[in-house]
Design a protein around this motif. Structure first.
Motif, PDB file in Angstrom:
ATOM      1  N   THR A  24      -6.261  -1.416   5.278  1.00 23.73           N
ATOM      2  CA  THR A  24      -6.051  -2.760   5.230  1.00 23.73           C
ATOM      3  C   THR A  24      -5.678  -3.598   6.423  1.00 23.73           C
ATOM      4  O   THR A  24      -6.837  -4.506   6.395  1.00 23.73           O
ATOM      5  N   VAL A  69       0.911  -1.032  -0.227  1.00 22.99           N
ATOM      6  CA  VAL A  69      -0.072  -0.198  -0.114  1.00 22.99           C
ATOM      7  C   VAL A  69       1.287   1.270   0.509  1.00 22.99           C
ATOM      8  O   VAL A  69       2.527   1.300  -0.117  1.00 22.99           O
ATOM      9  N   SER A 117      -3.123   3.739   4.136  1.00 22.85           N
ATOM     10  CA  SER A 117      -4.035   3.262   3.806  1.00 22.85           C
ATOM     11  C   SER A 117      -3.578   0.995   4.227  1.00 22.85           C
ATOM     12  O   SER A 117      -4.301   0.253   4.405  1.00 22.85           O
TER      13      SER A 117
END
Length: 123
Positions: free
Chosen positions: A92, A83, A88
């Motif tokens: 995730t 990522v 992010s």
């Protein structure tokens, strides 16, 4: 062999399946099904650890994420997700924790560390 699909480019090298998404604003379930279908054709019934570069993807609908995590897991021995940044990564990791994949899965912001993680899962 390289598969250059509509949504991703993928190839197998040294026992790892490389999967690099193209710039996509949002993945939906229809796109997810096509992506998985292309990956499985490339794999030709062989399991691989997968390096998945998500940096060009901005978002994925819940139905698409669920499809990729469940049906999309077929023939996957391990998954390293790359990522863009820490934000992010946190999002995730939270999704991975709630979806509880059946294969080792980790999120990285560093490509080399991601590939190193996958080395233990090559056949």
């Amino acid at each position: 062999m390289v598969v250059d699909g509509t949504y991703a480019k993928m190839w197998i090298s040294k026992g790892i399946l490389y999967f690099v998404y193209k710039e996509i604003y949002e993945i939906n379930r229809i796109m997810a099904k096509q992506i998985v279908s292309q990956r499985l054709q490339l794999q030709n019934e062989n399991s691989y650890p997968i390096f998945c570069d998500l940096r060009a993807v901005k978002n994925a609908q819940k139905q698409a994420r669920d499809y990729l995590a469940i049906e999309g897991a077929y023939m996957t021995t391990a998954l390293a997700l790359l990522v863009e940044d820490e934000h992010s990564m946190v999002i995730t990791q939270l999704y991975i924790k709630t979806s509880n994949p059946t294969y080792p899965t980790r999120v990285f912001t560093n490509k080399e560390k991601a590939l190193l993680f996958l080395q233990d899962y090559k056949e």
